[in-house]
Write a protein that holds these residues in place. Structure first.
Motif, PDB file in Angstrom:
ATOM      1  N   SER A  38      -9.993  -0.959   6.295  1.00  0.00           N
ATOM      2  CA  SER A  38     -10.178   0.455   6.661  1.00  0.00           C
ATOM      3  C   SER A  38      -9.567   0.789   8.022  1.00  0.00           C
ATOM      4  N   ASN A  39      -9.327  -0.236   8.843  1.00  0.00           N
ATOM      5  CA  ASN A  39      -8.715  -0.020  10.162  1.00  0.00           C
ATOM      6  C   ASN A  39      -7.212  -0.279  10.160  1.00  0.00           C
ATOM      7  N   GLN A  40      -6.644  -0.515   8.981  1.00  0.00           N
ATOM      8  CA  GLN A  40      -5.217  -0.802   8.875  1.00  0.00           C
ATOM      9  C   GLN A  40      -4.501   0.345   8.169  1.00  0.00           C
ATOM     10  N   GLN A  41      -3.305   0.615   8.641  1.00  0.00           N
ATOM     11  CA  GLN A  41      -2.428   1.559   7.953  1.00  0.00           C
ATOM     12  C   GLN A  41      -1.080   0.859   7.788  1.00  0.00           C
ATOM     13  N   LEU A  42      -0.568   0.843   6.559  1.00  0.00           N
ATOM     14  CA  LEU A  42       0.721   0.209   6.283  1.00  0.00           C
ATOM     15  C   LEU A  42       1.744   1.285   5.958  1.00  0.00           C
ATOM     16  N   VAL A  43       2.924   1.151   6.565  1.00  0.00           N
ATOM     17  CA  VAL A  43       3.999   2.128   6.390  1.00  0.00           C
ATOM     18  C   VAL A  43       5.259   1.388   5.970  1.00  0.00           C
ATOM     19  N   LEU A  44       5.828   1.793   4.844  1.00  0.00           N
ATOM     20  CA  LEU A  44       7.090   1.213   4.386  1.00  0.00           C
ATOM     21  C   LEU A  44       8.203   1.753   5.264  1.00  0.00           C
ATOM     22  N   ASP A  49       7.023   6.030   4.476  1.00  0.00           N
ATOM     23  CA  ASP A  49       5.864   6.475   3.708  1.00  0.00           C
ATOM     24  C   ASP A  49       4.649   5.611   4.019  1.00  0.00           C
ATOM     25  N   VAL A  50       3.502   6.263   4.217  1.00  0.00           N
ATOM     26  CA  VAL A  50       2.243   5.541   4.355  1.00  0.00           C
ATOM     27  C   VAL A  50       1.846   5.048   2.970  1.00  0.00           C
ATOM     28  N   LEU A  51       1.543   3.750   2.869  1.00  0.00           N
ATOM     29  CA  LEU A  51       1.183   3.166   1.572  1.00  0.00           C
ATOM     30  C   LEU A  51      -0.279   3.484   1.244  1.00  0.00           C
ATOM     31  N   GLU A  52      -0.498   3.906   0.010  1.00  0.00           N
ATOM     32  CA  GLU A  52      -1.837   4.281  -0.436  1.00  0.00           C
ATOM     33  C   GLU A  52      -2.559   3.064  -0.995  1.00  0.00           C
ATOM     34  N   ALA A  69       5.398  -1.706   8.303  1.00  0.00           N
ATOM     35  CA  ALA A  69       4.810  -1.623   9.637  1.00  0.00           C
ATOM     36  C   ALA A  69       3.292  -1.547   9.519  1.00  0.00           C
ATOM     37  N   LEU A  70       2.613  -2.177  10.457  1.00  0.00           N
ATOM     38  CA  LEU A  70       1.161  -2.163  10.514  1.00  0.00           C
ATOM     39  C   LEU A  70       0.722  -1.364  11.733  1.00  0.00           C
ATOM     40  N   ALA A  71      -0.156  -0.394  11.502  1.00  0.00           N
ATOM     41  CA  ALA A  71      -0.789   0.350  12.595  1.00  0.00           C
ATOM     42  C   ALA A  71      -2.296   0.140  12.469  1.00  0.00           C
ATOM     43  N   LEU A  72      -2.954   0.000  13.612  1.00  0.00           N
ATOM     44  CA  LEU A  72      -4.397  -0.209  13.612  1.00  0.00           C
ATOM     45  C   LEU A  72      -5.103   1.031  14.141  1.00  0.00           C
ATOM     46  N   ARG A  73      -6.327   1.231  13.659  1.00  0.00           N
ATOM     47  CA  ARG A  73      -7.128   2.382  14.082  1.00  0.00           C
ATOM     48  C   ARG A  73      -7.588   2.181  15.524  1.00  0.00           C
ATOM     49  N   LYS A  74      -7.460   3.236  16.327  1.00  0.00           N
ATOM     50  CA  LYS A  74      -7.886   3.190  17.727  1.00  0.00           C
ATOM     51  C   LYS A  74      -9.334   3.668  17.838  1.00  0.00           C
ATOM     52  N   ASP A  75      -9.869   3.614  19.046  1.00  0.00           N
ATOM     53  CA  ASP A  75     -11.259   4.023  19.279  1.00  0.00           C
ATOM     54  C   ASP A  75     -11.512   5.484  18.934  1.00  0.00           C
ATOM     55  N   ASP A  76     -10.490   6.328  19.029  1.00  0.00           N
ATOM     56  CA  ASP A  76     -10.679   7.754  18.729  1.00  0.00           C
ATOM     57  C   ASP A  76     -10.514   8.056  17.240  1.00  0.00           C
ATOM     58  N   ASP A  77     -10.490   7.007  16.415  1.00  0.00           N
ATOM     59  CA  ASP A  77     -10.415   7.114  14.951  1.00  0.00           C
ATOM     60  C   ASP A  77      -9.024   7.500  14.442  1.00  0.00           C
ATOM     61  N   GLU A  78      -8.056   7.603  15.333  1.00  0.00           N
ATOM     62  CA  GLU A  78      -6.669   7.860  14.930  1.00  0.00           C
ATOM     63  C   GLU A  78      -5.944   6.523  14.856  1.00  0.00           C
ATOM     64  N   PHE A  79      -4.842   6.494  14.101  1.00  0.00           N
ATOM     65  CA  PHE A  79      -4.044   5.273  14.050  1.00  0.00           C
ATOM     66  C   PHE A  79      -3.047   5.259  15.203  1.00  0.00           C
ATOM     67  N   GLU A  80      -2.808   4.073  15.741  1.00  0.00           N
ATOM     68  CA  GLU A  80      -1.839   3.931  16.825  1.00  0.00           C
ATOM     69  C   GLU A  80      -0.441   4.255  16.308  1.00  0.00           C
TER      70      GLU A  80
END
Length: 94
Positions: A38-44, A49-52, A69-80
């Motif tokens: 839930s704290n990971q976002q993957l982008v091709l 495109d953000v992978l669903e 690419a991997l982005a992690l959720r920050k403390d403010d609930d947004e992805f880096e």
């Protein structure tokens, strides 16, 4: 197949199948990086495109040796923001 998941200076080689979902890949990453899916976002990177989570890799055109690419959720609930270091970032400037 393998995909390359990159974040900052790190690259993770993940073995997966085209029929696997994005969530399955995130679960594999969870064991490596100690961040829940839930704290990971993957982008091709090829398409930006953000992978669903619920879709398969094949449905999202993720192929063997794709770079994700991997982005992690920050403390403010947004992805880096996505940052992937390039080799020239490590070269001394002259």
């Amino acid at each position: 197949m393998y995909i390359r998941v990159k974040r900052n200076k790190s690259t993770y080689f993940i073995q997966c199948e085209p029929t696997e979902t994005t969530l399955s890949v995130k679960q594999k990453l969870h064991s490596l990086i100690d961040q829940p899916p839930s704290n990971q976002q993957l982008v091709l990177l090829a398409t930006n495109d953000v992978l669903e989570d619920s879709k398969t890799l094949a449905e999202q055109k993720v192929e063997n040796d794709s770079v994700v690419a991997l982005a992690l959720r920050k403390d403010d609930d947004e992805f880096e923001e996505i940052f992937i270091a390039r080799p020239e970032d490590f070269m001394p400037s002259s």
